[in-house]
Design a protein around this motif. Sequence first.
Motif, PDB file in Angstrom:
ATOM      1  N   TRP A  92      -3.131  -6.273   5.438  1.00 21.08           N
ATOM      2  CA  TRP A  92      -1.736  -5.876   5.677  1.00 21.08           C
ATOM      3  C   TRP A  92      -0.817  -7.085   5.891  1.00 21.08           C
ATOM      4  N   ASP A 118       3.080   7.582   5.881  1.00 21.85           N
ATOM      5  CA  ASP A 118       1.756   7.109   6.312  1.00 21.85           C
ATOM      6  C   ASP A 118       1.754   5.640   6.694  1.00 21.85           C
ATOM      7  N   LEU A 164       2.245  -7.217   3.175  1.00 28.29           N
ATOM      8  CA  LEU A 164       3.649  -7.027   3.573  1.00 28.29           C
ATOM      9  C   LEU A 164       4.537  -8.183   3.102  1.00 28.29           C
ATOM     10  N   TYR A 208       6.144   9.465  -6.931  1.00 29.48           N
ATOM     11  CA  TYR A 208       7.310   9.932  -6.159  1.00 29.48           C
ATOM     12  C   TYR A 208       8.098   8.757  -5.584  1.00 29.48           C
ATOM     13  N   THR A 209       7.408   7.901  -4.838  1.00 31.94           N
ATOM     14  CA  THR A 209       8.082   6.759  -4.210  1.00 31.94           C
ATOM     15  C   THR A 209       8.720   5.873  -5.270  1.00 31.94           C
ATOM     16  N   HIS A 212      -1.329   8.699  -8.600  1.00 36.18           N
ATOM     17  CA  HIS A 212      -1.093  10.143  -8.653  1.00 36.18           C
ATOM     18  C   HIS A 212       0.380  10.423  -8.355  1.00 36.18           C
ATOM     19  N   VAL A 249       9.046   3.749   1.539  1.00 37.51           N
ATOM     20  CA  VAL A 249       7.595   3.915   1.743  1.00 37.51           C
ATOM     21  C   VAL A 249       7.317   5.370   2.119  1.00 37.51           C
ATOM     22  N   GLY A 250       6.037   5.737   2.130  1.00 38.28           N
ATOM     23  CA  GLY A 250       5.650   7.055   2.629  1.00 38.28           C
ATOM     24  C   GLY A 250       5.479   6.997   4.142  1.00 38.28           C
ATOM     25  N   ASN A 310       4.604  -9.493   0.370  1.00 38.99           N
ATOM     26  CA  ASN A 310       4.972  -9.410  -1.058  1.00 38.99           C
ATOM     27  C   ASN A 310       6.474  -9.205  -1.239  1.00 38.99           C
ATOM     28  N   TYR A 311       7.072  -8.482  -0.274  1.00 40.09           N
ATOM     29  CA  TYR A 311       8.502  -8.186  -0.408  1.00 40.09           C
ATOM     30  C   TYR A 311       9.324  -9.474  -0.392  1.00 40.09           C
ATOM     31  N   ILE A 328       3.310  -1.697  -2.293  1.00 39.95           N
ATOM     32  CA  ILE A 328       2.446  -2.132  -3.397  1.00 39.95           C
ATOM     33  C   ILE A 328       1.175  -1.305  -3.242  1.00 39.95           C
ATOM     34  N   TYR A 329       0.747  -0.690  -4.334  1.00 38.34           N
ATOM     35  CA  TYR A 329      -0.312   0.323  -4.252  1.00 38.34           C
ATOM     36  C   TYR A 329      -1.697  -0.309  -4.357  1.00 38.34           C
ATOM     37  N   HIS A 389       9.629   8.376   3.509  1.00 34.08           N
ATOM     38  CA  HIS A 389       9.740   9.762   3.036  1.00 34.08           C
ATOM     39  C   HIS A 389       8.507  10.576   3.405  1.00 34.08           C
ATOM     40  N   GLY A 390       8.569  11.873   3.095  1.00 31.93           N
ATOM     41  CA  GLY A 390       7.469  12.773   3.453  1.00 31.93           C
ATOM     42  C   GLY A 390       6.365  12.796   2.411  1.00 31.93           C
ATOM     43  N   PHE A 391       5.422  13.681   2.607  1.00 33.79           N
ATOM     44  CA  PHE A 391       4.250  13.762   1.733  1.00 33.79           C
ATOM     45  C   PHE A 391       4.246  15.039   0.914  1.00 33.79           C
TER      46      PHE A 391
HETATM   47  N1  MSP Z   1      -1.369  -0.836  -0.127  1.00 29.69           N
HETATM   48  C1  MSP Z   1      -0.737  -0.061   0.888  1.00 29.69           C
HETATM   49  C2  MSP Z   1       0.726  -0.377   0.979  1.00 29.69           C
HETATM   50  C3  MSP Z   1       1.058  -1.808   1.234  1.00 29.69           C
HETATM   51  S1  MSP Z   1       2.776  -2.076   1.184  1.00 29.69           S
HETATM   52  C4  MSP Z   1       2.951  -3.620   1.724  1.00 29.69           C
HETATM   53  C5  MSP Z   1      -0.915   1.411   0.589  1.00 29.69           C
HETATM   54  N2  MSP Z   1      -1.164   1.732  -0.673  1.00 29.69           N
HETATM   55  S2  MSP Z   1      -1.449   3.228  -1.226  1.00 29.69           S
HETATM   56  O1  MSP Z   1      -1.918   3.062  -2.577  1.00 29.69           O
HETATM   57  O2  MSP Z   1      -2.282   3.948  -0.339  1.00 29.69           O
HETATM   58  O3  MSP Z   1      -0.032   3.906  -1.312  1.00 29.69           O
HETATM   59  C6  MSP Z   1       0.527   4.585  -0.211  1.00 29.69           C
HETATM   60  C7  MSP Z   1       1.885   5.111  -0.616  1.00 29.69           C
HETATM   61  O4  MSP Z   1       1.786   5.987  -1.758  1.00 29.69           O
HETATM   62  C8  MSP Z   1       2.558   5.979   0.436  1.00 29.69           C
HETATM   63  O5  MSP Z   1       3.181   5.218   1.425  1.00 29.69           O
HETATM   64  C9  MSP Z   1       3.539   6.741  -0.416  1.00 29.69           C
HETATM   65  O6  MSP Z   1       4.578   5.886  -0.774  1.00 29.69           O
HETATM   66  C10 MSP Z   1       2.702   7.062  -1.638  1.00 29.69           C
HETATM   67  N3  MSP Z   1       1.949   8.290  -1.456  1.00 29.69           N
HETATM   68  C11 MSP Z   1       0.588   8.430  -1.463  1.00 29.69           C
HETATM   69  N4  MSP Z   1       0.291   9.760  -1.331  1.00 29.69           N
HETATM   70  C12 MSP Z   1       1.411  10.490  -1.231  1.00 29.69           C
HETATM   71  C13 MSP Z   1       1.705  11.860  -1.148  1.00 29.69           C
HETATM   72  N5  MSP Z   1       0.777  12.795  -1.098  1.00 29.69           N
HETATM   73  N6  MSP Z   1       3.012  12.230  -1.111  1.00 29.69           N
HETATM   74  C14 MSP Z   1       4.026  11.305  -1.173  1.00 29.69           C
HETATM   75  N7  MSP Z   1       3.775  10.009  -1.254  1.00 29.69           N
HETATM   76  C15 MSP Z   1       2.490   9.545  -1.231  1.00 29.69           C
HETATM   77  O7  MSP Z   1      -0.788   2.199   1.503  1.00 29.69           O
END
Ligand code: MSP
Length: 662
Positions: A227, A263, A231, A24-25, A19, A260-261, A233-234, A11-12, A290-292
């Motif tokens: 966090w 990170d 977490l 991607y995810t 962006h 998830v990414g 939320n799932y 969840i973002y 996955h990767g970035f």
């Molecule tokens: N809110 C937390 C996640 C909580 S999940 C219980 C968070 N949010 S975030 O807005 O920062 O989103 C992170 C996620 O966005 C990464 O894990 C990935 O899925 C995606 N990405 C953000 N930047 C990215 C790239 N540059 N490349 C690929 N995926 C990326 O962390």
Amino acid sequence: MSNSFYVTTPIYYVNDVPHIGHAYTTIAADVITRWHRQAGRDAYFLTGTDEHGQKVYDAATARGVSPQAHADELCQPFQRLWERLEITNDDFIRTTQPRHTRVVKAALQKLYDAGDIYAADYEGWYSKSEERFWTEKDLVDGKCPMSGNPVEWLKEKNYFFKMSKYADQLREWIEDHPDFLRPKSRKNEVLGYLKKEVGDLCISRPVSRLSWGIPLPFDEGFVTYVWFDALLNYCSGVGYHPDDSTEEFEKRWPANFHIVGKDILTTHSVYFSTMLFALGQRPASCLYAHGFWMVEGRKMGKSVGNVVDPHLLIDCYGVDAVRYFLMREVPFGGDGDFAHQAVMTRYNADLANDLGNLAHRSLSMTEKWLGGTVPALDADTERDQVLGALCAETLATFTAEIEQLHFSVALETLWTLVRAGNKYIDDEEPWALNREGQAERLGGVMRRCLEICRVAAILLAPVCPNKARELADKLGVAGFDMSRAGTLDGLTTGHPVPPGDPLFPRMQELPERIQQALAELIPEAAAAAAEKAEAKAKKHKKEAPVAEEEQSEDTRITIDDFAKVALKAGRVLGAEKHPNADRLLVLKVDIGEPEPRTIVAGIAAQYSPEDLVGKQVVIVANLKPAKLRGVVSEGMLLACGGKQIEGLVTVDPEVAPGATVR
Ligand code: MSP
């Protein structure tokens, strides 16, 4: 086996607009959901926004609005983008919704009552931006090792989750469930982390320091660490409650995939799994990190000014092309570089050239020679049998790969079939069958080509839903019938199949808005390149003054002279001996133009016509046409050697016909 398939994205945070990383995810989760739905499974896809915590509080404060008003506003760009990207999530969870907060509170209470949450005094270096404590040895130059921001020494009472108590259970779980952490490298990463002693997790923040969070049910002076809240939320999103879960939850849990990414691998693998153990639940079948994406070779970030707006991409390339590029370009799990030139190359090579051409050739030949309706199949030749077997194999491999989230491999598999379709046309020469009046065979050949288009539409549908629909419509098939996806017999004989407009018109150059966006990035890159070139020239001057002088003879050309030569990559579609000269071959070369070019080349001594078909070559495309022994040559092939040709110039890896060679 349960028919349920449950997939989630992170969840973002609503501290900024989405962006391409977020896209991607979410696209990946959408593709796998669509695939399972198409295969008849009861698939469920959850995404949403993470709305508590310091980051969101700070973003709201900076805008002078309340955190709730900020979250209400900023969750919308995510929802809008998912609509534009044709994301088919079943639900969108927001962590400020009561359906979520009540579950978090109940989970906290349950763990507190069980003695898995306890209060203690804590002292340490606190990083506000990362919302966490660090030990002295973690710091880098006295600053937060993650963000580089200043830290402050804090001593305060807090609540802790007994994560350490579940560390051994987690280690065992990972060993016993080899598919839990993927790709494999992530498993090693987490096991490495678990080799060190696992501490307990601070799951509270004093209200005096941060008020924006879910209050702890057993101490109003604290809110929940973001966090621990997020977490869950799932679970809360599909009806979990520690005392009273719904049937929906029993059906969905454990999830098949948390995508998830990389990170946020630790929070998901270590924090969340131990939380689940403490709550008496199982972790998901697979956590896929996955990767970035980088952008034009650099880390993507606001400070670099290279954050890619997904809306711009959709406007310029179309939603299906964006989804295709992201899924196809980089193996899921690895890092990738988002370069606009690469998007265009991929689009032209795979979509316009391979699939677009196959569809267009098949449909227009059917229209021209067969009255524009689906022709009947004829008896299989050996070549037809091979094609049929490849089709069955494609479905099996595609299925296996996509279900492992190997999106790029799955698509490459499909493209092997698409390319085989194009080659089948070249080999069967329908134009010759037509000329010779072999109507039945011509019908059979075109039918198989149309069938490959149908199979491509079915398998491509989860990735490019609109174009797949468009292609299926052209072929007169209603749904994406998986039961016919492994066979070259699924169309209805006699159904009208007018070609209509090309599915993927070729892109001649980067869209203007993209060029503008690139120009904003490039001045810096261009300046750096110029500096480098100057330094190199200076060095060269110092080292080799004589050579420099020798070279200053007039044999050299300027860059402008060179730029006059238009070099293009091409693919040889056909080759035959020159009717009047043993030394010459007459080639048909596709350089991305509507008609292939005729090129006469003096290479008959080294190459036989069969060797050349399918080869990637480089040609001079703006040479004035010239008649060579009675045949007009519309360009020149590049080759090495003097009188004796030693080899043809080619491009590695292969590029789309028409690509500029510089
Ligand atoms: N809110 C937390 C996640 C909580 S999940 C219980 C968070 N949010 S975030 O807005 O920062 O989103 C992170 C996620 O966005 C990464 O894990 C990935 O899925 C995606 N990405 C953000 N930047 C990215 C790239 N540059 N490349 C690929 N995926 C990326 O962390």
